[in-house]
Motif scaffolding. Structure first.
Motif, short mmCIF file in Angstrom:
data_model
loop_
_atom_site.label_atom_id
_atom_site.label_comp_id
_atom_site.label_asym_id
_atom_site.label_seq_id
_atom_site.Cartn_x
_atom_site.Cartn_y
_atom_site.Cartn_z
N THR A 1 0.88 -1.33 0.15
CA THR A 1 -0.13 0.02 -0.10
C THR A 1 0.85 1.38 0.08
N GLU A 2 2.21 1.13 0.28
CA GLU A 2 3.02 2.36 0.48
C GLU A 2 4.45 2.09 -0.28
N PRO A 3 4.34 1.88 -1.45
CA PRO A 3 5.53 1.35 -2.16
C PRO A 3 6.77 2.20 -1.93
N HIS A 4 6.71 3.49 -2.03
CA HIS A 4 7.94 4.32 -1.76
C HIS A 4 8.50 4.22 -0.37
N THR A 5 7.75 3.99 0.64
CA THR A 5 8.07 3.83 1.99
C THR A 5 8.69 2.74 2.13
N LEU A 6 7.91 1.29 1.52
CA LEU A 6 8.57 0.26 1.70
C LEU A 6 9.87 0.07 1.06
N ALA A 7 9.94 0.61 -0.04
CA ALA A 7 11.24 0.65 -1.18
C ALA A 7 12.39 1.29 -0.19
N ASP A 8 12.21 2.52 0.44
CA ASP A 8 13.12 2.83 1.32
C ASP A 8 13.61 2.06 2.65
N TRP A 9 12.59 1.60 3.19
CA TRP A 9 12.79 0.32 4.31
C TRP A 9 13.60 -0.89 3.65
N TRP A 10 13.25 -1.17 2.85
CA TRP A 10 14.13 -2.42 2.11
C TRP A 10 15.56 -1.93 1.57
N ALA A 11 15.51 -0.88 1.11
CA ALA A 11 16.97 -0.42 0.63
C ALA A 11 17.76 -0.25 1.90
N GLU A 12 17.16 0.27 2.91
CA GLU A 12 18.19 0.32 4.17
C GLU A 12 18.48 -0.88 4.60
N THR A 13 17.64 -1.99 4.65
CA THR A 13 17.81 -3.22 5.06
C THR A 13 18.67 -3.90 4.39
N LEU A 14 18.71 -3.72 3.06
CA LEU A 14 19.69 -4.69 2.09
C LEU A 14 20.93 -3.79 1.83
N GLY A 15 21.07 -2.59 2.10
CA GLY A 15 22.07 -1.93 1.71
C GLY A 15 22.09 -1.49 0.16
N TRP A 16 20.89 -1.58 -0.38
CA TRP A 16 20.53 -1.23 -1.89
C TRP A 16 20.34 0.16 -2.13
N ASN A 17 19.88 0.64 -3.26
CA ASN A 17 19.61 1.93 -3.54
C ASN A 17 18.49 2.12 -4.21
N VAL A 18 17.53 2.97 -3.78
CA VAL A 18 16.38 3.30 -4.42
C VAL A 18 16.60 3.95 -5.68
N GLY B 1 10.97 -1.20 12.56
CA GLY B 1 9.75 -1.35 12.19
C GLY B 1 9.26 -2.63 11.87
N ALA B 2 10.14 -3.78 11.52
CA ALA B 2 9.74 -5.15 11.53
C ALA B 2 9.31 -5.83 12.65
N THR B 3 8.58 -6.92 12.55
CA THR B 3 8.01 -7.67 13.36
C THR B 3 8.65 -8.95 13.57
N PHE B 4 9.07 -9.49 14.79
CA PHE B 4 9.64 -10.69 14.89
C PHE B 4 8.57 -11.81 15.09
N LEU B 5 8.50 -12.72 14.38
CA LEU B 5 7.40 -13.62 14.62
C LEU B 5 7.98 -14.85 15.23
N ASP C 1 7.99 -7.34 7.29
CA ASP C 1 8.30 -6.02 7.00
C ASP C 1 7.50 -5.10 7.42
N PRO C 2 7.21 -3.81 7.51
CA PRO C 2 6.58 -2.87 8.12
C PRO C 2 4.76 -3.11 7.59
N GLU C 3 4.60 -3.54 6.53
CA GLU C 3 3.52 -4.08 5.67
C GLU C 3 3.10 -5.41 5.99
N GLY C 4 3.79 -6.08 6.81
CA GLY C 4 3.44 -7.70 7.04
C GLY C 4 4.05 -8.66 6.27
N ASN C 5 4.64 -8.32 5.30
CA ASN C 5 5.36 -9.24 4.34
C ASN C 5 6.36 -10.24 5.26
#
Length: 140
Positions: A12-29, A112-116, A131-135
């Protein structure tokens, strides 16, 4: 023959989630060309409804991508108005090493991740988080 591919995540929030995953993986938006977007709207090839603002810049509402800094590996975060409701059929595994797993889990949860749960099979063990959107994703 080997094929190149990307992983696409509906969210639902692709730009926010892309930022989160870029930081998580050390990748670039991947940057989006604001002038090009404005030109497409001005010429009638796109509408204002197909755009949004993220971090003060005009971007395509449909999504955002991240890219590995040294390869062509890519993840696309694609807008979907419906929220996630069931378990993923595909997920990302991030290999951090057993000695780093606890610290990485704690960092991700703080962001913002949730440990399951923690799990293991034979000599292999991992943590499953969302991740923050539940994936769901795992760190090993």
């Amino acid at each position: 023959m080997a094929y190149d591919f990307q992983v696409t995540v509906d969210c639902t929030e692709p730009h926010t989630l892309a930022d989160w995953w870029a930081e998580t993986l050390g990748w670039n938006v991947e940057p989006q060309d604001e002038a090009f977007i404005k030109d497409m709207v001005a010429k009638g090839y796109a509408t204002d409804d197909e755009t949004t603002h993220h971090r003060g810049k005009l971007v395509w509402r449909a999504g955002s991508a991240i890219r590995h800094p040294e390869t062509e590996r890519r993840m696309l975060f694609q807008f979907d108005a419906s929220a996630k409701t069931v378990k993923n059929r595909v997920h990302v595994d991030i290999r951090v090493g057993e000695e780093n797993r606890d610290a990485e889990r704690d960092k991700l949860v703080a962001r913002g991740a949730t440990f399951l749960w923690a799990a293991s099979q034979g000599p292999h063990s991992w943590f499953t988080l969302t991740d923050p959107e539940g994936n769901e994703f795992c760190i090993t």
